[in-house]
Design an enzyme around this catalytic site. Structure first.
Site, PDB file in Angstrom:
ATOM      1  N   ASP A  17       0.842  -1.192   0.000  1.00 52.56           N
ATOM      2  CA  ASP A  17       0.000   0.000   0.000  1.00 52.56           C
ATOM      3  C   ASP A  17       0.885   1.252   0.000  1.00 52.56           C
ATOM      4  OD1 ASP A  17      -2.511   1.491   0.385  1.00 52.56           O
ATOM      5  OD2 ASP A  17      -1.772   1.805   2.425  1.00 52.56           O
ATOM      6  N   ASP A  19      -0.382   5.237   0.819  1.00 57.63           N
ATOM      7  CA  ASP A  19      -0.699   6.214   1.859  1.00 57.63           C
ATOM      8  C   ASP A  19      -0.810   5.526   3.219  1.00 57.63           C
ATOM      9  OD1 ASP A  19      -1.128   8.574   0.109  1.00 57.63           O
ATOM     10  OD2 ASP A  19      -2.799   7.386  -0.662  1.00 57.63           O
ATOM     11  N   ASP A 177      -1.697  -0.769   5.971  1.00 56.93           N
ATOM     12  CA  ASP A 177      -1.812  -0.075   7.263  1.00 56.93           C
ATOM     13  C   ASP A 177      -3.225  -0.041   7.800  1.00 56.93           C
ATOM     14  OD1 ASP A 177      -2.648   1.876   5.191  1.00 56.93           O
ATOM     15  OD2 ASP A 177      -2.654   3.314   6.842  1.00 56.93           O
TER      16      ASP A 177
END
Length: 222
Positions: A17, A19, A177
């Site tokens: 991922d 961001d 995240d």
């Protein structure tokens, strides 16, 4: 119960991922959204609000922002045009690569396995951000939220990315995240490792169903 990294299936690829995992981009989002809102004659939003809202694509972020400030939803199209224009120039200006990311990516790259950056961010913004932060050279593929018909937490982006890399989902590790990354990985049949420092919509990250939690990408196999 989480597993140690050694207990996971041996990786054949890494899907990572962007961001909240590679780059702390909250500053970019806050700046751009508040530029758009000012032009629309609306009050701004806080970093705390944005942190709770990012992760499900720019369209969701803009609609949620308009709702937060009490603006009419019919302004979405205008806000979207302005958002894209401002993000083009602000992309990466108010953001920083998280500690440990560069060393972690170097360690993963040294394994010689295919790597993809898989994000809900629009693809052109994702590719440009990686370039501006000097991270683009680590990835064989970069896919954004507009590259597929559906976004994470739908499994489609992960399955399509595995197909592009030529690796089976069961041996393609998803590194993210948030619960979006974890839900998508579980549905796609990918192992999932989550970082503890990301955004996760304000919820405790270790309450998410994942195989492992790490404090830095440097903890990944090298």
């Amino acid at each position: 119960m989480t597993l140690s990294l050694n207990d996971l299936p041996s990786p054949q690829a890494f899907l990572i991922d962007l961001d909240g995992t590679l780059v702390d981009t909250l500053g970019d989002f806050v700046f751009v959204l508040n530029q758009v809102l000012a032009e629309l004659g609306q009050r701004g939003v806080t970093r705390e609000f944005v942190e709770l809202t990012v992760g499900q694509g720019s369209e969701h972020l803009i609609r949620s922002t308009l709702a937060e400030v009490g603006a009419d939803a019919c302004w979405y199209d205008e806000a979207w045009v302005r958002y894209q224009r401002h993000y083009e120039s602000a992309n990466g200006v108010h953001s920083d690569v998280f500690p440990g990311v560069l060393a972690g990516l170097q360690g993963l790259r040294a394994l010689g396995l295919p790597m993809a950056c898989l994000t809900n961010k629009p693809a052109r913004f994702a590719r440009e951000l990686l370039r501006r932060k000097g991270l683009d050279g680590f990835f064989d593929q970069v896919f954004g939220g507009d590259d597929f018909e559906r976004k994470k937490p739908d499994p489609m982006p992960l399955l399509k990315t595995c197909e592009a890399l030529g690796t089976p989902p069961a041996a393609s590790w998803m590194i993210g995240d948030s619960s979006n990354d974890a839900k998508a990985a579980r549905a796609a049949g990918c192992p999932v490792v989550l970082v503890r420092y990301g955004y996760n919509h304000g919820e405790p990250i270790e309450a998410v169903d994942a195989d492992r939690f790490i404090d830095s990408l440097e903890e990944l196999p090298a």
